[in-house]
Design a protein around this motif. Structure first.
Motif, PDB file in Angstrom:
ATOM      1  N   SER A  67       0.855  -1.187   0.000  1.00  0.00           N
ATOM      2  CA  SER A  67       0.000   0.000   0.000  1.00  0.00           C
ATOM      3  C   SER A  67       0.891   1.237   0.000  1.00  0.00           C
ATOM      4  CB  SER A  67      -0.891   0.011   1.235  1.00  0.00           C
ATOM      5  OG  SER A  67      -0.107   0.276   2.385  1.00  0.00           O
ATOM      6  N   HIS A  68       0.273   2.373  -0.290  1.00  0.00           N
ATOM      7  CA  HIS A  68       1.079   3.598  -0.333  1.00  0.00           C
ATOM      8  C   HIS A  68       1.707   3.883   1.029  1.00  0.00           C
ATOM      9  CE1 HIS A  68       2.367   7.232  -2.387  1.00  0.00           C
ATOM     10  NE2 HIS A  68       2.129   7.879  -1.276  1.00  0.00           N
ATOM     11  N   SER A  69       0.939   3.670   2.093  1.00  0.00           N
ATOM     12  CA  SER A  69       1.500   3.948   3.425  1.00  0.00           C
ATOM     13  C   SER A  69       2.590   2.950   3.783  1.00  0.00           C
ATOM     14  CB  SER A  69       0.386   3.946   4.470  1.00  0.00           C
ATOM     15  OG  SER A  69      -0.262   2.695   4.491  1.00  0.00           O
ATOM     16  N   GLN A  70       2.439   1.710   3.325  1.00  0.00           N
ATOM     17  CA  GLN A  70       3.499   0.714   3.567  1.00  0.00           C
ATOM     18  C   GLN A  70       4.779   1.106   2.833  1.00  0.00           C
ATOM     19  OE1 GLN A  70       1.340  -2.801   2.230  1.00  0.00           O
ATOM     20  NE2 GLN A  70       1.321  -3.620   4.318  1.00  0.00           N
ATOM     21  N   LEU A  71       4.602   1.598   1.612  1.00  0.00           N
ATOM     22  CA  LEU A  71       5.765   2.037   0.838  1.00  0.00           C
ATOM     23  C   LEU A  71       6.444   3.215   1.531  1.00  0.00           C
ATOM     24  CD1 LEU A  71       7.408   1.694  -1.756  1.00  0.00           C
ATOM     25  CD2 LEU A  71       5.800   3.217  -2.903  1.00  0.00           C
ATOM     26  N   GLU A  72       5.638   4.159   1.998  1.00  0.00           N
ATOM     27  CA  GLU A  72       6.199   5.319   2.706  1.00  0.00           C
ATOM     28  C   GLU A  72       6.988   4.886   3.935  1.00  0.00           C
ATOM     29  OE1 GLU A  72       3.142   8.099   3.680  1.00  0.00           O
ATOM     30  OE2 GLU A  72       3.168   9.044   1.699  1.00  0.00           O
ATOM     31  N   GLU A  73       6.407   3.992   4.714  1.00  0.00           N
ATOM     32  CA  GLU A  73       7.066   3.546   5.940  1.00  0.00           C
ATOM     33  C   GLU A  73       8.387   2.845   5.626  1.00  0.00           C
ATOM     34  OE1 GLU A  73       6.491   4.219   9.155  1.00  0.00           O
ATOM     35  OE2 GLU A  73       5.148   5.622   8.136  1.00  0.00           O
ATOM     36  N   ALA A  74       8.365   2.032   4.571  1.00  0.00           N
ATOM     37  CA  ALA A  74       9.558   1.253   4.240  1.00  0.00           C
ATOM     38  C   ALA A  74      10.728   2.147   3.830  1.00  0.00           C
ATOM     39  CB  ALA A  74       9.239   0.253   3.126  1.00  0.00           C
ATOM     40  N   ALA A  78      15.300   6.832   4.016  1.00  0.00           N
ATOM     41  CA  ALA A  78      15.978   7.520   2.916  1.00  0.00           C
ATOM     42  C   ALA A  78      15.590   8.992   2.823  1.00  0.00           C
ATOM     43  CB  ALA A  78      15.686   6.816   1.586  1.00  0.00           C
ATOM     44  N   GLY A  79      14.722   9.455   3.715  1.00  0.00           N
ATOM     45  CA  GLY A  79      14.339  10.857   3.694  1.00  0.00           C
ATOM     46  C   GLY A  79      13.391  11.204   2.558  1.00  0.00           C
ATOM     47  N   PHE A  80      12.764  12.368   2.631  1.00  0.00           N
ATOM     48  CA  PHE A  80      11.789  12.802   1.603  1.00  0.00           C
ATOM     49  C   PHE A  80      10.841  11.663   1.252  1.00  0.00           C
ATOM     50  CE2 PHE A  80      15.787  15.152   0.439  1.00  0.00           C
ATOM     51  CZ  PHE A  80      15.393  16.389   0.904  1.00  0.00           C
ATOM     52  N   PHE A  81      10.380  10.934   2.272  1.00  0.00           N
ATOM     53  CA  PHE A  81       9.718   9.660   1.982  1.00  0.00           C
ATOM     54  C   PHE A  81       8.356   9.815   1.327  1.00  0.00           C
ATOM     55  CE2 PHE A  81       8.707  10.800   6.342  1.00  0.00           C
ATOM     56  CZ  PHE A  81       7.346  10.549   6.450  1.00  0.00           C
ATOM     57  N   ARG A  82       7.632  10.900   1.641  1.00  0.00           N
ATOM     58  CA  ARG A  82       6.325  11.083   0.975  1.00  0.00           C
ATOM     59  C   ARG A  82       6.522  11.362  -0.512  1.00  0.00           C
ATOM     60  NH1 ARG A  82       6.043  14.206   5.537  1.00  0.00           N
ATOM     61  NH2 ARG A  82       4.907  13.258   7.247  1.00  0.00           N
ATOM     62  N   GLN A  83       7.445  12.280  -0.772  1.00  0.00           N
ATOM     63  CA  GLN A  83       7.754  12.647  -2.157  1.00  0.00           C
ATOM     64  C   GLN A  83       8.270  11.435  -2.952  1.00  0.00           C
ATOM     65  OE1 GLN A  83      11.401  15.031  -2.676  1.00  0.00           O
ATOM     66  NE2 GLN A  83      10.108  16.603  -3.595  1.00  0.00           N
ATOM     67  N   LYS A  84       9.181  10.673  -2.339  1.00  0.00           N
ATOM     68  CA  LYS A  84       9.769   9.551  -3.060  1.00  0.00           C
ATOM     69  C   LYS A  84       8.787   8.401  -3.230  1.00  0.00           C
ATOM     70  CE  LYS A  84      14.516  10.740  -1.898  1.00  0.00           C
ATOM     71  NZ  LYS A  84      15.682  10.467  -1.010  1.00  0.00           N
ATOM     72  N   ALA A  85       7.901   8.204  -2.262  1.00  0.00           N
ATOM     73  CA  ALA A  85       6.871   7.166  -2.407  1.00  0.00           C
ATOM     74  C   ALA A  85       5.951   7.512  -3.576  1.00  0.00           C
ATOM     75  CB  ALA A  85       6.072   7.027  -1.114  1.00  0.00           C
ATOM     76  N   ARG A  86       5.620   8.798  -3.671  1.00  0.00           N
ATOM     77  CA  ARG A  86       4.769   9.246  -4.776  1.00  0.00           C
ATOM     78  C   ARG A  86       5.480   9.017  -6.115  1.00  0.00           C
ATOM     79  NH1 ARG A  86       4.058  14.092  -2.871  1.00  0.00           N
ATOM     80  NH2 ARG A  86       5.413  15.200  -4.321  1.00  0.00           N
ATOM     81  N   ARG A  87       6.763   9.303  -6.134  1.00  0.00           N
ATOM     82  CA  ARG A  87       7.528   9.127  -7.376  1.00  0.00           C
ATOM     83  C   ARG A  87       7.643   7.651  -7.760  1.00  0.00           C
ATOM     84  NH1 ARG A  87      12.167  13.854  -6.356  1.00  0.00           N
ATOM     85  NH2 ARG A  87      10.682  15.560  -6.641  1.00  0.00           N
ATOM     86  N   LEU A  88       7.861   6.799  -6.770  1.00  0.00           N
ATOM     87  CA  LEU A  88       7.946   5.361  -7.068  1.00  0.00           C
ATOM     88  C   LEU A  88       6.616   4.828  -7.573  1.00  0.00           C
ATOM     89  CD1 LEU A  88      10.149   4.070  -4.097  1.00  0.00           C
ATOM     90  CD2 LEU A  88      10.768   4.180  -6.522  1.00  0.00           C
ATOM     91  N   HIS A  89       5.535   5.261  -6.964  1.00  0.00           N
ATOM     92  CA  HIS A  89       4.230   4.816  -7.436  1.00  0.00           C
ATOM     93  C   HIS A  89       3.932   5.322  -8.839  1.00  0.00           C
ATOM     94  CE1 HIS A  89       2.215   3.109  -3.670  1.00  0.00           C
ATOM     95  NE2 HIS A  89       2.209   2.197  -4.600  1.00  0.00           N
ATOM     96  N   GLY A  90       4.344   6.547  -9.118  1.00  0.00           N
ATOM     97  CA  GLY A  90       4.178   7.083 -10.468  1.00  0.00           C
ATOM     98  C   GLY A  90       4.944   6.259 -11.485  1.00  0.00           C
ATOM     99  N   LEU A  91       6.147   5.855 -11.096  1.00  0.00           N
ATOM    100  CA  LEU A  91       6.955   5.004 -11.971  1.00  0.00           C
ATOM    101  C   LEU A  91       6.255   3.662 -12.210  1.00  0.00           C
ATOM    102  CD1 LEU A  91       9.729   4.117 -13.299  1.00  0.00           C
ATOM    103  CD2 LEU A  91      10.268   3.203 -11.040  1.00  0.00           C
ATOM    104  N   LEU A  92       5.759   3.050 -11.137  1.00  0.00           N
ATOM    105  CA  LEU A  92       5.082   1.757 -11.271  1.00  0.00           C
ATOM    106  C   LEU A  92       3.847   1.880 -12.163  1.00  0.00           C
ATOM    107  CD1 LEU A  92       5.306   0.530  -7.557  1.00  0.00           C
ATOM    108  CD2 LEU A  92       6.627  -0.315  -9.514  1.00  0.00           C
ATOM    109  N   ASP A  93       3.085   2.943 -11.963  1.00  0.00           N
ATOM    110  CA  ASP A  93       1.888   3.159 -12.787  1.00  0.00           C
ATOM    111  C   ASP A  93       2.279   3.298 -14.254  1.00  0.00           C
ATOM    112  OD1 ASP A  93       0.319   3.054 -10.584  1.00  0.00           O
ATOM    113  OD2 ASP A  93       0.057   5.227 -10.387  1.00  0.00           O
ATOM    114  N   SER A  94       3.310   4.083 -14.506  1.00  0.00           N
ATOM    115  CA  SER A  94       3.731   4.318 -15.881  1.00  0.00           C
ATOM    116  C   SER A  94       4.257   3.030 -16.520  1.00  0.00           C
ATOM    117  CB  SER A  94       4.815   5.394 -15.893  1.00  0.00           C
ATOM    118  OG  SER A  94       5.122   5.759 -17.215  1.00  0.00           O
ATOM    119  N   LEU A  95       5.036   2.262 -15.757  1.00  0.00           N
ATOM    120  CA  LEU A  95       5.530   0.977 -16.262  1.00  0.00           C
ATOM    121  C   LEU A  95       4.369   0.093 -16.687  1.00  0.00           C
ATOM    122  CD1 LEU A  95       8.405  -0.439 -13.995  1.00  0.00           C
ATOM    123  CD2 LEU A  95       8.490   0.179 -16.420  1.00  0.00           C
ATOM    124  N   GLU A  96       3.359   0.031 -15.837  1.00  0.00           N
ATOM    125  CA  GLU A  96       2.225  -0.861 -16.082  1.00  0.00           C
ATOM    126  C   GLU A  96       1.381  -0.407 -17.272  1.00  0.00           C
ATOM    127  OE1 GLU A  96       1.960  -3.634 -14.420  1.00  0.00           O
ATOM    128  OE2 GLU A  96       0.307  -4.191 -15.752  1.00  0.00           O
TER     129      GLU A  96
END
Length: 222
Positions: A67-74, A78-96
């Motif tokens: 989940s998004h919150s699980q990704l954020e927690e994990a 690494a810092g900037f975790f909300r921003q980076k979680a959003r970016r990783l999810h955007g990448l996953l969405d785009s890949l798919e």
DNA sequence: GCCCAGGTGGGTA
DNA sequence: TACCCACATGGG
């Protein structure tokens, strides 16, 4: 210029040896690490990567299962975790949606197309794009980071205020366009800066580039 | 307590 | 184009 760039490479390689970069087990892990390391110490990225791996497979499918919150927690270490979680999810969405879930499609030749597509992703700028292209895609493109600019402005081969493209051109116009060479050179620059240039009290006597260094700014961490 | 770290994007002039 | 700022945790 070519001779000086090659000489610096040779001195770094003879001092540090092969760096075996990028520190990752798969191209997808390179992409995740490239986003997580933005303005962040690599040691903190490793904490986040280890936590991601502990929770699931470090693959597109594995991360999508979080989940998004699980990704954020994990990735919190690494810092900037909300921003980076959003970016990783955007990448996953785009890949798919655009690449059939396959990183190899996003990173398919030609280089110019792959780079353009990477830059279109939120949170992927020129450095992150080139790191992904070189270390995950195997393209011969030179990665410019803060270390590169500091080191080469210190040795007088680059203006202190040189931009990304100008810095990249310095290397790509003068050096053979070979993936393994660009890979090793960038890794050696990072190692050099971590070990010598950015130390609060640099051990200049042991520095492999002491013959190039003006000594300016040497105690200012940059 | 303070400074910095393998950047990027949004806002303003 | 050229600055300025938010984003955030962890180590020295």
């Amino acid at each position: 210029m070519k001779e000086r760039l090659l000489k610096i490479y040779t001195q770094l390689f003879e001092h540090f040896g092969p760096q075996d970069w990028w520190p990752a087990n798969s191209p997808f892990e390179v992409v995740v690490g490239a986003i997580l390391t933005q303005n962040t110490r690599w040691e903190n990225v490793e904490l986040a990567i280890a936590e991601l791996r502990r929770r699931n497979d470090l693959t597109p499918k594995g991360l999508e299962a979080l989940s998004h919150s699980q990704l954020e927690e994990a990735i919190r270490p690494a810092g900037f975790f909300r921003q980076k979680a959003r970016r990783l999810h955007g990448l996953l969405d785009s890949l798919e949606t655009r690449y059939g879930g396959e990183l190899t499609q996003l990173l398919a030749p030609p280089l110019s197309r792959a780079r353009q597509d990477l830059l279109a992703l939120e949170g992927v700028g020129p450095e992150t794009a080139d790191a992904i292209l070189l270390y995950a895609g195997g393209f011969p493109t030179f990665v410019v980071d803060a270390y590169t600019r500091r080191l080469f402005s210190r040795v007088g081969l680059l203006d202190a205020d040189a931009g990304y493209d100008e810095t990249q051109a310095l290397f790509m116009q003068h050096l053979p366009s070979e993936t393994t060479f660009f890979n090793e050179y960038h890794a050696l620059i990072v190692e050099q800066c971590k070990r010598y240039c950015l130390k609060r009290k640099p051990q200049c006597a042991e520095c492999p580039l002491v013959n190039f260094c003006s000594g300016e700014d040497v105690n200012q961490g940059g």
